[in-house]
Motif scaffolding. Structure first.
Motif, PDB file in Angstrom:
ATOM      1  N   ARG A 339       0.839  -1.205   0.000  1.00  0.00           N
ATOM      2  CA  ARG A 339       0.000   0.000   0.000  1.00  0.00           C
ATOM      3  C   ARG A 339       0.871   1.251   0.000  1.00  0.00           C
ATOM      4  N   MET A 340       0.326   2.341  -0.533  1.00  0.00           N
ATOM      5  CA  MET A 340       0.996   3.641  -0.521  1.00  0.00           C
ATOM      6  C   MET A 340       0.185   4.568   0.366  1.00  0.00           C
ATOM      7  N   LEU A 341       0.716   4.868   1.561  1.00  0.00           N
ATOM      8  CA  LEU A 341      -0.037   5.636   2.556  1.00  0.00           C
ATOM      9  C   LEU A 341       0.656   6.962   2.833  1.00  0.00           C
ATOM     10  N   GLY A 342       0.348   7.556   3.966  1.00  0.00           N
ATOM     11  CA  GLY A 342       1.009   8.791   4.389  1.00  0.00           C
ATOM     12  C   GLY A 342       0.691   9.958   3.475  1.00  0.00           C
ATOM     13  N   SER A 343       1.734  10.634   3.037  1.00  0.00           N
ATOM     14  CA  SER A 343       1.553  11.820   2.188  1.00  0.00           C
ATOM     15  C   SER A 343       1.344  11.467   0.725  1.00  0.00           C
ATOM     16  N   GLY A 344       1.527  10.181   0.359  1.00  0.00           N
ATOM     17  CA  GLY A 344       1.312   9.767  -1.023  1.00  0.00           C
ATOM     18  C   GLY A 344       2.570   9.834  -1.858  1.00  0.00           C
ATOM     19  N   ARG A 345       2.508   9.208  -3.039  1.00  0.00           N
ATOM     20  CA  ARG A 345       3.645   9.176  -3.950  1.00  0.00           C
ATOM     21  C   ARG A 345       3.441  10.203  -5.073  1.00  0.00           C
ATOM     22  N   PRO A 346       4.445  11.046  -5.334  1.00  0.00           N
ATOM     23  CA  PRO A 346       4.323  12.022  -6.437  1.00  0.00           C
ATOM     24  C   PRO A 346       4.199  11.316  -7.790  1.00  0.00           C
ATOM     25  N   PHE A 347       3.374  11.890  -8.654  1.00  0.00           N
ATOM     26  CA  PHE A 347       3.209  11.333 -10.000  1.00  0.00           C
ATOM     27  C   PHE A 347       2.938  12.468 -10.991  1.00  0.00           C
ATOM     28  N   LEU A 348       3.147  12.159 -12.258  1.00  0.00           N
ATOM     29  CA  LEU A 348       2.795  13.055 -13.356  1.00  0.00           C
ATOM     30  C   LEU A 348       2.028  12.264 -14.403  1.00  0.00           C
ATOM     31  N   LEU A 349       0.978  12.874 -14.921  1.00  0.00           N
ATOM     32  CA  LEU A 349       0.300  12.346 -16.097  1.00  0.00           C
ATOM     33  C   LEU A 349       0.669  13.242 -17.276  1.00  0.00           C
ATOM     34  N   GLU A 350       1.302  12.674 -18.270  1.00  0.00           N
ATOM     35  CA  GLU A 350       1.656  13.410 -19.487  1.00  0.00           C
ATOM     36  C   GLU A 350       0.527  13.224 -20.492  1.00  0.00           C
ATOM     37  N   ILE A 351      -0.234  14.279 -20.739  1.00  0.00           N
ATOM     38  CA  ILE A 351      -1.359  14.219 -21.661  1.00  0.00           C
ATOM     39  C   ILE A 351      -0.876  14.637 -23.041  1.00  0.00           C
ATOM     40  N   GLN A 352      -0.990  13.734 -24.010  1.00  0.00           N
ATOM     41  CA  GLN A 352      -0.469  13.976 -25.343  1.00  0.00           C
ATOM     42  C   GLN A 352      -1.521  14.609 -26.243  1.00  0.00           C
ATOM     43  N   ASN A 353      -1.117  15.676 -26.927  1.00  0.00           N
ATOM     44  CA  ASN A 353      -1.983  16.429 -27.837  1.00  0.00           C
ATOM     45  C   ASN A 353      -3.318  16.787 -27.192  1.00  0.00           C
ATOM     46  N   PRO A 354      -3.309  17.487 -26.069  1.00  0.00           N
ATOM     47  CA  PRO A 354      -4.574  17.874 -25.426  1.00  0.00           C
ATOM     48  C   PRO A 354      -5.295  18.956 -26.225  1.00  0.00           C
ATOM     49  N   ARG A 355      -6.601  18.800 -26.406  1.00  0.00           N
ATOM     50  CA  ARG A 355      -7.377  19.839 -27.100  1.00  0.00           C
ATOM     51  C   ARG A 355      -7.792  20.952 -26.155  1.00  0.00           C
ATOM     52  N   MET A 356      -7.913  20.622 -24.883  1.00  0.00           N
ATOM     53  CA  MET A 356      -8.370  21.591 -23.893  1.00  0.00           C
ATOM     54  C   MET A 356      -7.301  21.785 -22.824  1.00  0.00           C
ATOM     55  N   LEU A 357      -7.193  23.005 -22.347  1.00  0.00           N
ATOM     56  CA  LEU A 357      -6.322  23.303 -21.213  1.00  0.00           C
ATOM     57  C   LEU A 357      -7.198  23.395 -19.972  1.00  0.00           C
ATOM     58  N   PRO A 358      -7.108  22.430 -19.075  1.00  0.00           N
ATOM     59  CA  PRO A 358      -8.026  22.396 -17.934  1.00  0.00           C
ATOM     60  C   PRO A 358      -7.815  23.573 -17.000  1.00  0.00           C
ATOM     61  N   SER A 359      -8.915  24.090 -16.479  1.00  0.00           N
ATOM     62  CA  SER A 359      -8.844  25.179 -15.505  1.00  0.00           C
ATOM     63  C   SER A 359      -8.552  24.611 -14.125  1.00  0.00           C
TER      64      SER A 359
END
Length: 515
Positions: A339-359
């Motif tokens: 399990r991954m507990l505590g403060s959590g594990r850092p991650f990145l999602l690389e979104i390829q060719n996004p049509r929208m820039l999320p607010s």
């Protein structure tokens, strides 16, 4: 103000055309060069190319020559003879499509075509960059023109001035022709941007071979391109040089002579691609299940575990950005049963060719949606858009930072008080680990030195051989192997320190420190 600027640019265009020497001008027109190519080969730069619809008319008025592809009676269709013998129709906005000719008629219509494609694909743009790629044969034809003009007019006074000028590349003229129109129709400015419009022109005609039998395809070499100049400079590329001409057999000399420009030309094929560079959405995840892998895990077409962190997060965020795909990156990894507990594990999602820039608001809503999933397999925190430096910082953290764990450990003899003192006294202990047996099938056999920063033991009431081990280690340490020794492949191990067998029953990551 805009009207005044336009009138001034048109007057400039008239002056530019009138300044061209009449004899070579008519010569080039007779060899089926379009007015745009003539202007750029004479080194004429500036806003004049933005007035595509007026260039041919002004040439007709000043020179008395009207290319048929711009004749209103032609109903916007071009015939093969009208295609420019140098730019292959690119600067006339003519291109081939499924064996048919398509003439968008003017720069404004061509810009509208690009904008319509961007809108159909749902791209959201705050600015844009325009990229153009042209086939090498165009540079070859440009140089053929220069060699012909040098042979015929090198003794003329005006030719010496042309020698000092630089021709404007087809790429630059395309940009000068449509950039302002794209700005107007897209409603955003042209600038260095993550949103890119790429025009790729290709031709079925291959570059000619030189005396050595190799194609003259040096599109990557920058050369000066005034009439008669074939080296140096920085705006346009050329491929056929005077040396090639002299060293070529007679048949090849004919191919690169001016007669080549009189052949029928097939227009280029065009591919329009609207795309955006990847965006990165980062945060920390907490994994509560011992049956969820970090990434999608399939063996012999059978899924291992009930889900994966990668899929839960990726499938949640991808629709928000309307991207083509995603890649999941994390600061290290834990086994499927950890399990991954505590403060959590850092991650990145690389979104390829996004049509929208999320607010920021939509990102927070997505975080709440993921955290409210009924399965309760994981949660995310601090979800936000990060710049591409986030990837570098996370990878540095994966290798160099500290991680804390909690493990239920069994040993083959009763735990003694002196064991507690021994374990808690160890600080910054170096451990040499060979690649564990359990991952040798997918990892290189290496030896890695890692550091156990500290450990402490918490007794379990009612048990003498089970205890809770808390430890802080360098990122990348194999914790299970540190406890049981992995057949001596990790040394020292907790088992060797205590002089007995040791095994992990359950393991949790409790903190991943990145700062």
């Amino acid at each position: 103000m805009a009207a005044n600027n336009s009138d001034e640019e048109l007057r400039l265009l008239y002056d530019v055309v009138r300044s061209l020497p009449p004899m070579p001008l008519n010569d080039l027109l007779s060899r089926k060069l379009c007015p745009q190519c003539i202007l750029r080969l004479f080194g004429k730069y500036g806003p004049i190319y933005a007035h595509y619809s007026r260039i041919s008319a002004i040439f007709s008025e000043v020179v008395g020559h009207q290319p048929s592809c711009d004749d209103p009676s032609n109903e916007g269709l071009a015939v093969e003879d009208d295609i420019c013998s140098v730019c292959y129709g690119i600067l006339q906005f003519i291109h081939a499509e499924k064996q048919a000719l398509v003439n968008k008629g003017c720069a404004n219509d061509f810009a509208a075509l690009i904008c319509e494609l961007a809108r159909q694909e749902g791209h959201q743009a705050d600015c844009f960059s325009l990229e153009v790629s042209v086939p090498p044969i165009i540079m070859e034809k440009e140089n053929a023109v220069r060699l012909c003009m040098k042979e015929k007019y090198s003794s003329e006074d005006w030719f010496q001035e042309i020698l000092q000028s630089e021709a404007i590349s087809v790429k630059d003229v395309v940009k000068l022709s449509i950039t302002k129109l794209l700005e107007k129709q897209l409603g955003v400015k042209s600038d260095s941007s993550s949103f890119r419009v790429r025009l790729t022109y290709t031709s079925t005609e291959r570059p000619m071979k030189n005396a050595n039998g190799r194609e003259n395809n040096h599109a990557g070499k920058k050369r000066k391109t005034g009439f008669g100049n074939t080296v140096g400079g920085n705006r346009c590329e050329s491929t056929v040089t005077e040396t090639d001409l002299k060293q070529s057999p007679e048949s090849l000399q004919e191919n690169i002579s001016c007669r080549q420009l009189e052949r029928k030309i097939s227009p280029c094929y065009l591919e329009i691609l609207c795309s955006r560079t990847p965006i990165y959405i980062g945060g920390r995840y907490l994994k509560y299940s011992r049956n969820v892998s970090q990434s999608r895990w399939i063996i012999d077409d059978e899924r291992m575990g009930e889900a994966s962190v990668e899929e839960i997060l990726g499938n949640g965020v991808l629709p928000l950005c309307r991207g083509d795909n995603y890649k999941f990156h994390a600061a290290g990894r834990e086994d499927i049963d950890v399990r991954m507990l505590g403060s959590g594990r850092p991650f990145l999602l690389e979104i390829q060719n996004p049509r929208m820039l999320p607010s920021e608001l939509s990102i927070k809503e997505m975080e709440m949606k993921i955290n409210s999933l009924e399965s309760k397999l994981l949660k995310v925190k601090n979800l936000k858009v990060v710049d591409d430096q986030g990837w570098t910082l996370m990878r540095e953290g994966e290798a160099d930072k500290q991680k804390q764990y909690a493990a239920i450990v069994w040993i083959s003899r009763p735990l003694e008080d002196k064991d507690l003192v021994t374990i808690s006294s160890l600080r910054d202990m170096k451990v040499l680990q060979s690649t564990p047996v359990r991952v040798l099938h997918r990892r290189s056999p290496l030896e890695r030195e890692k550091t156990i920063h500290w450990m402490k033991v918490e007794k379990i009431i009612g048990s003498t051989q089970y205890f809770l081990l808390h430890l802080c280690t360098q990122a990348g340490t194999y914790i299970k192997e540190f406890v049981h020794g992995d057949l001596g492949r990790t040394h020292p191990s907790l088992g060797s320190i205590l002089g007995c067998r040791a095994e992990i029953l359950q393991l949790d990551v409790t903190d991943v420190k990145m700062d």
